[in-house]
Scaffold this active site. Structure first.
Site, PDB file in Angstrom:
ATOM      1  CE1 TYR A   1      45.247  46.676  34.782  1.00  0.00           C
ATOM      2  CE2 TYR A   1      42.920  46.678  35.088  1.00  0.00           C
ATOM      3  CZ  TYR A   1      44.131  47.052  35.486  1.00  0.00           C
ATOM      4  OH  TYR A   1      44.001  47.844  36.425  1.00  0.00           O
TER       5      TYR A   1
ATOM      6  CG  LEU B   1      40.783  43.161  50.148  1.00  0.00           C
ATOM      7  CD1 LEU B   1      40.142  41.660  49.893  1.00  0.00           C
ATOM      8  CD2 LEU B   1      40.139  43.673  51.544  1.00  0.00           C
TER       9      LEU B   1
ATOM     10  CE  LYS C   1      42.442  39.264  39.614  1.00  0.00           C
ATOM     11  NZ  LYS C   1      43.708  38.467  39.617  1.00  0.00           N
ATOM     12  CB  SER C   2      37.053  38.213  43.759  1.00  0.00           C
ATOM     13  OG  SER C   2      36.660  36.912  43.937  1.00  0.00           O
TER      14      SER C   2
ATOM     15  NE  ARG D   1      37.068  33.447  47.876  1.00  0.00           N
ATOM     16  CZ  ARG D   1      38.140  32.777  47.453  1.00  0.00           C
ATOM     17  NH1 ARG D   1      39.014  33.406  46.696  1.00  0.00           N
ATOM     18  NH2 ARG D   1      38.492  31.729  47.732  1.00  0.00           N
TER      19      ARG D   1
ATOM     20  CG  ASN E   1      34.903  41.188  48.549  1.00  0.00           C
ATOM     21  OD1 ASN E   1      35.052  40.553  49.572  1.00  0.00           O
ATOM     22  ND2 ASN E   1      35.587  40.958  47.481  1.00  0.00           N
TER      23      ASN E   1
END
Length: 272
Positions: A49, A189, A229-230, A235, A239
């Site tokens: 990453y 998602l 992930k956000s 959010r 979540n």
């Protein structure tokens, strides 16, 4: 707040974590601190990453290191070997700077190279030395898992795989249950593609919640874990707010009918 799942090494895994895949370096600290503030206790990172230094800085500044499970992964390309895995682990250890890692995984089996069992032996050594508490894998298929167990006698604590209502991975989940491996979903998602699905919108309207909350509750009711992930703090909080979301048998049956086998990410056989 979602609870934790028992792992086969005696530790526990937060059922819902947040990940940093494709989070820009300049946003990593902000997103990490927002996730910790929201209540997440699992931070899913990886050498690939490219933001481990910023992740480590955020964790140290949060003052919550002792509460967190920090994960990283061995990418394995261009070189996949026991020695490279140990070297890359040391790089992640240094970049993060948070002490012993809580979780380290093989990112992809790269089965055609025939080296993942030796890489796994390297992770076992790291665990025995106390440099990492829990070891696992990602994107491993049934044959890969059988080889690990048969040749080393050590089953991964978890296998992180793509899973969502289109790709529930029932066969793999059943094998995990037999081997004592926790199923942890990435892309839970469907990379956001499920958020406009009419079937899920109807279930969400029935419960007055979001589609994301429905799908994350579905993952938990299957007995597994997930990494979301956000980059948006609201959010991230939403979540995690699943205490009042409960899917009944009809909901689970409707969602089961969505299975198509469609993937939103790379198939393990295509990552060699």
């Amino acid at each position: 707040m979602p609870g934790t799942l028992a792992l086969n090494d005696g530790s526990r895994l937060p059922a819902l974590g947040f990940g940093l895949y494709k989070v820009p370096i300049e946003q990593t600290a902000e997103v990490t601190l927002a996730g910790i503030d929201a209540g997440y206790r699992l931070v899913d990172g990886a050498r690939f990453y490219g933001n481990e230094r910023e992740l480590g800085e955020a964790i140290r500044s949060s003052g919550r290191r002792d509460d967190l499970m920090v994960a990283s992964k061995f990418w394995g390309d261009p070189v996949q070997s026991r020695e490279q895995a140990i070297a890359d682990f040391a790089d992640s250890e240094r970049e993060l700077g948070v002490g012993p890692l809580d979780l380290y995984m093989i990112h992809w089996p790269r089965s055609s190279r025939g080296a993942f069992v030796d890489v796994w032996r390297g992770l076992i050594e790291l665990q025995q030395e106390g440099r990492v508490r829990t070891i696992g894998v990602a994107n491993f298929e049934p044959d890969d898992l059988h080889r690990l167990v048969d040749e080393t006698g050590v089953a991964p604590a978890l296998n992180q795989v793509e899973s969502h209502p289109w790709l529930p991975q029932h066969e793999l989940r059943a094998l995990h249950a037999r081997l004592g491996i926790v199923t942890q979903a990435w892309s839970p998602l469907g990379r956001g593609r499920l958020l406009d699905d009419p079937t899920l919108l109807a279930v969400a309207a029935k419960h007055s919640v979001t589609v994301a909350q429905v799908v994350l509750r579905w993952h938990l009711q299957l007995g597994g874990a997930a990494v979301v992930k956000s980059t948006h703090p609201e959010r991230l909080r939403q979540n995690l707010d699943l205490d009042d979301v409960a899917l009944d048998d009809d909901d689970m049956a409707v969602i089961a009918g969505m299975e198509s086998g469609e993937r939103t990410g790379t198939h393990p056989r295509d990552r060699q």
